[in-house]
Design an enzyme around this catalytic site. Sequence first.
Site, PDB file in Angstrom:
ATOM      1  N   GLY A  57       0.809  -1.209   0.000  1.00 20.83           N
ATOM      2  CA  GLY A  57       0.000   0.000   0.000  1.00 20.83           C
ATOM      3  C   GLY A  57       0.836   1.249   0.000  1.00 20.83           C
ATOM      4  O   GLY A  57       2.017   1.223  -0.355  1.00 20.83           O
TER       5      GLY A  57
ATOM      6  N   TYR B 278      -7.190  -5.996 -13.402  1.00 20.85           N
ATOM      7  CA  TYR B 278      -5.883  -6.493 -13.827  1.00 20.85           C
ATOM      8  C   TYR B 278      -4.999  -7.052 -12.721  1.00 20.85           C
ATOM      9  O   TYR B 278      -4.301  -8.041 -12.913  1.00 20.85           O
ATOM     10  CB  TYR B 278      -5.129  -5.353 -14.540  1.00 20.85           C
ATOM     11  CG  TYR B 278      -3.688  -5.674 -14.835  1.00 20.85           C
ATOM     12  CD1 TYR B 278      -3.350  -6.554 -15.853  1.00 20.85           C
ATOM     13  CD2 TYR B 278      -2.657  -5.109 -14.079  1.00 20.85           C
ATOM     14  CE1 TYR B 278      -2.027  -6.870 -16.112  1.00 20.85           C
ATOM     15  CE2 TYR B 278      -1.326  -5.430 -14.346  1.00 20.85           C
ATOM     16  CZ  TYR B 278      -1.020  -6.300 -15.357  1.00 20.85           C
ATOM     17  OH  TYR B 278       0.278  -6.624 -15.616  1.00 20.85           O
TER      18      TYR B 278
END
Length: 471
Positions: free
Chosen positions: A114, A259
């Site tokens: 993150g 994706y």
Amino acid sequence: MSRKWQEECGVFGVFDTKKTSPDISKLTYYGIFSLQHRGQASAGIVVNHDGTFLCHKAPGLVSDVFDELHLGALSGHAALGHVRTPASGESGFDVVQPMQIKSHSGQIAISMNGSIMNASELRESLKEIGAFFQTTADFEVLLALIARNRVATDSLEGAIAKMMTEISGAYAMLFMSEDRIIGVRDPLGLRPLVLGKKDDMYMLASETCAFDAIGAETIRDVLPGEIITITEEGVSSIYTVPETSAHKDGKLCIFEFVYLARPDSFMDGTSVYASRVNTGKALARECPCDADLVVAAPDSGIAAAIGYAEESGITYGQALLKNRYVGRTFIEGTQSAREMAVRLKFSVLKTAVKDKKIVIVDDSVVRGTTTRHIISFLREEGAKEVHLRVASPPVKFPCYYGVSASESSELPARTKSVEEICKEIGADSLGYVSLEGLKASTNGALCGHCSACFDGIFPAGVPAGAEEENK
Ligand code: SF4
Ligand code: MG
């Protein structure tokens, strides 16, 4: 197939509640091996061996970084693993995870996926009160915050909960201390994290495919805002967001479905593969095409292409092959060198495309450079028409939530019309699925989604100074 938005990291953690498994490091190895698609620049494992933390990490692919000897030396009853792609501007050993520190209250290791948007501000304010940093990495700031908070709280979880109120961003983090591992998902659940189990071991991972790879069962998604602890006693949680509304108000990154995630994974209640097929169907309804053959941009366009073919009734076939073994291609900055690199990576099945009207389905188009080359290869091999259909809307905004991406100025869809992009890419026609179509395809997901790179609505805000960039 253009330069992709790339997930920065994959995380995996395991705790053996009975402390009997001899294979903790091997399980962790297979766990991060199956998360390799989330990061290819470095890999690392830290194990807890009777209170001593042992770590091996290095730049490279999981299979290059570890061998039998390394894994044999990493014995223990708990472990964290990590794979990473560096964010732009980051390099060197500093950013290789997991990382560990010793604090007043013991050792802590971290493995995170993150982005922390206010990391530099926090670093400066910690320095002012005497904190000392060995690296330039954001996760060291998190460890420093936790070490500081730990002095005033009676548990590691309490110190982590306090840290969560101090940071802003998108994250899934794993921590290991001497007697536990802890998983944390940001309050909006932007980055994924799941809980699994095998025998007496509980595990946490970015994606369920890591559990499938080691024969573990998936128990559930960690909830947005949840702090989940695994000790000898089993699993317990505290919730920084009310448990009942956490999923409903969640904003899982929709690019995971487009994706990033592996198609065999499930995220927040939805099969990634099924959502991609559904998006392909929506694309066929929204952007039909008169063609003889549906082909996929390898490999990430396959599920959407299958959906497109099913809905449109046009035959699905293979026309492009991807060479999986292309390593470094020594690409220089010239046009012909880049074209050569694409030729090495993709080849066209001549007999499949000659005299055909082709519709090529891709999961996303960010810059479109590779797509342009592939379309010209298809024409060279005799394709009569080449139509491009994209199973996500145009990417118009950068991501600040841990998916490394282009600057706003590098995103053609920000300033150019669909017709202009179509012309540049050299397709006969170009169509994108609508955001509504994409969102509907994740039907059944327990949570809402972030779609900021498509619509500019950033659910966790943007870093200081970024408003200007996105005007
Ligand atoms: Fe995912 Fe949101 Fe980042 Fe787009 S902006 S990649 S949807 S987190
Ligand atoms: Mg692709």
